[in-house]
Design an enzyme around this catalytic site. Structure first.
Site, PDB file in Angstrom:
ATOM      1  CD  GLN A 208     -27.002 113.653  61.799  1.00 12.43           C
ATOM      2  OE1 GLN A 208     -27.179 114.768  62.755  1.00 12.43           O
ATOM      3  NE2 GLN A 208     -27.128 114.075  60.632  1.00 12.43           N
ATOM      4  CD  GLU A 344      -8.171 127.603  66.888  1.00 14.37           C
ATOM      5  OE1 GLU A 344      -8.099 126.581  66.406  1.00 14.37           O
ATOM      6  OE2 GLU A 344      -8.670 128.486  66.502  1.00 14.37           O
ATOM      7  CG  HIS A 345      -4.426 129.451  65.222  1.00 14.42           C
ATOM      8  ND1 HIS A 345      -5.820 129.657  64.935  1.00 14.42           N
ATOM      9  CD2 HIS A 345      -4.001 128.397  64.936  1.00 14.42           C
ATOM     10  CE1 HIS A 345      -6.388 128.477  64.377  1.00 14.42           C
ATOM     11  NE2 HIS A 345      -5.051 127.801  64.468  1.00 14.42           N
ATOM     12  CD  GLU A 432     -10.834 110.590 104.210  1.00 14.59           C
ATOM     13  OE1 GLU A 432     -11.106 109.410 103.504  1.00 14.59           O
ATOM     14  OE2 GLU A 432     -10.162 111.300 103.579  1.00 14.59           O
TER      15      GLU A 432
END
Length: 449
Positions: A208, A344-345, A432
């Site tokens: 929320q 991550e680490h 194009e």
């Protein structure tokens, strides 16, 4: 060989060795690492998506009324006033012990210094026919910072998200964080907010809060970028609102991978793995090593350090389900497995960490040597601790100043430059099938101005 630490074994005494599961190939080790990467997918996520969809719909349609209901249901307190007063924020800082104040200020100084070096420079280029081309950076107007509550308070999250936004020059930094059942946000979190340039703080959490920041309500400002970690509901909400606002990343459970050789100290490896596992039952701690004795002794050392641990249950669940030890023949193989996982680490507890780091391509952050434990980076090393998880370090990096900025291209053609390039533009437009593109060139060519 691959060793998976099982829950029952963690609870046994350190004198009893844990059973070692042997991997017959590198493929087997990669399979175990993939299971860890994918640990949050499945039925739980599917159910959470339905919950998040309902929350987003209600907040968009009913605004503050929906926020009040969700805050009462999920956080246990009833209020129609979400904003924390400036007096309460100042009071939190003034009541913070001096030693902790000094630590927060030191962390702020180091983080701000490092991030000030990241501010991108505008560029200008003059072409061969006098055309001027450029790229200009500017901050977003408003940024939303999500700071989780729940199992622990994270003032470091405030520092690592708000300081880059402040350095970027963001005009309004809005922080949201879930309060406890008394409607209070942790005092140290508020103290950290006091020193980092945050303009407004709201007692609001969960999906929320993300929706309120993305859409705006009667009391919550609509922002341009949302950053900060959270649970699966927060992460899914960020995924849903991305495109309407910018986000930093879709953070999964935290993880550490340690590469260790004969020089690594057993107690360092164990403590650093536990430092990761105490975050969350879904956190993962992995050792990839060439040191057979270290691999054999680690389970007992982890068990020893768990005695009287204040977050024992969380650590046990994390280590038992998502802890992993892989024994390799050489550091080159260790590095290859690490790059496959894209942690991550990444800690390099090896004799020559700088040399090994040069062979690593996929990692959120690399911690080199025995004096650079992950905890240094978590709090005050300087680089950001908001890092890519779940294998996304293959294509993403840390949160930084640029997260709160965007760039604008600048194009200023002279008549000479136009005439030099017009025919090529017409040819490309025609290829194009875009008639008016070509015509916009021809019409200028036929006019004198």
């Amino acid at each position: 060989m691959t060793q998976i630490i099982n829950k029952d074994e963690v609870q046994e005494t350190s004198s009893k060795k844990l059973t070692i599961k042997t991997a017959n190939s590198i493929d087997q080790a990669q399979f175990e690492l993939r299971k860890i990467t994918e640990r949050t997918s499945g039925t739980v996520q599917d159910e959470a998506i339905k919950v998040v969809d309902d929350i987003l719909k209600n907040v968009r349609e009913r605004g503050d009324e929906a926020l009040t209901e969700y805050t009462s249901r999920f956080d246990g307190f009833l209020t129609e006033k979400f904003q924390v007063s400036s007096d309460l924020i100042l009071k939190a800082w003034e009541e913070t012990p001096r030693e902790l104040q000094d630590s927060l200020l030191l962390a702020k100084k180091r983080i701000e210094k490092f991030h000030s070096l990241q501010v991108p420079k505008n560029i200008t280029y003059t072409g061969p026919n006098g055309e001027t081309l450029g790229r200009r950076w500017s901050p977003v107007e408003k940024a939303g910072i999500y700071v989780p509550g729940g199992r622990a308070a994270y003032p470091s999250t405030v520092l690592m998200n708000a300081i880059p936004a402040y350095v970027a020059g963001v005009n309004q930094i809005i922080m949201v964080s879930p309060a406890n059942s008394q409607g209070e946000i942790n005092q140290t979190v508020l103290a950290a907010a006091h020193i980092t340039g945050i303009n407004k703080i709201f007692r609001l959490g969960g999906a929320q809060a993300i929706c309120a920041l993305a859409s705006g309500t009667e009391s919550i400002p609509k922002v341009d970028v949302i950053t900060g970690p959270g649970n699966i509901y927060v992460t899914l909400a960020k995924k849903k609102v991305y495109g309407k606002v910018g986000i930093d990343s879709l953070a999964g459970p935290s993880e550490i991978l340690i590469i260790a050789d004969q020089s690594a100290k057993l107690e360092h490896v164990a403590s650093d793995m536990l430092a990761q596992s105490e975050h969350d039952p879904l956190a993962s701690a992995i050792l990839i090593t060439t040191n057979t004795k270290l691999a054999e002794k680690l389970p007992a050392e982890i068990n020893r350090q768990l005695i009287n641990h204040p977050r024992l249950k969380i650590c046990q669940e994390s280590i038992s389900n998502w802890g992993l030890i892989v024994l390799c023949d050489d550091l080159e193989t260790c590095a290859q497995l690490s790059d496959t996982f894209a942690p991550e680490h990444l800690e390099l507890l090896v004799e020559d960490p700088k040399k090994l780091s040069e062979s690593i391509n996929n990692a959120g952050a690399i911690f080199m040597g025995p004096w650079s434990p992950e905890a240094i980076g978590d709090y005050l090393g300087g680089p950001n601790h908001t890092l890519p998880t779940s294998g996304t370090a293959r294509f993403a990096g840390a949160l930084g100043v640029e997260t709160f900025m965007k760039n604008t291209s600048l194009i200023d053609f002279s008549k000479e430059a136009f005439n030099e390039n017009k025919n090529a533009v017409v040819q490309l437009a025609n290829s194009e099938g875009l008639h008016s593109h070509a015509e916009s060139i021809r019409i200028r060519d036929s006019k004198s101005f």
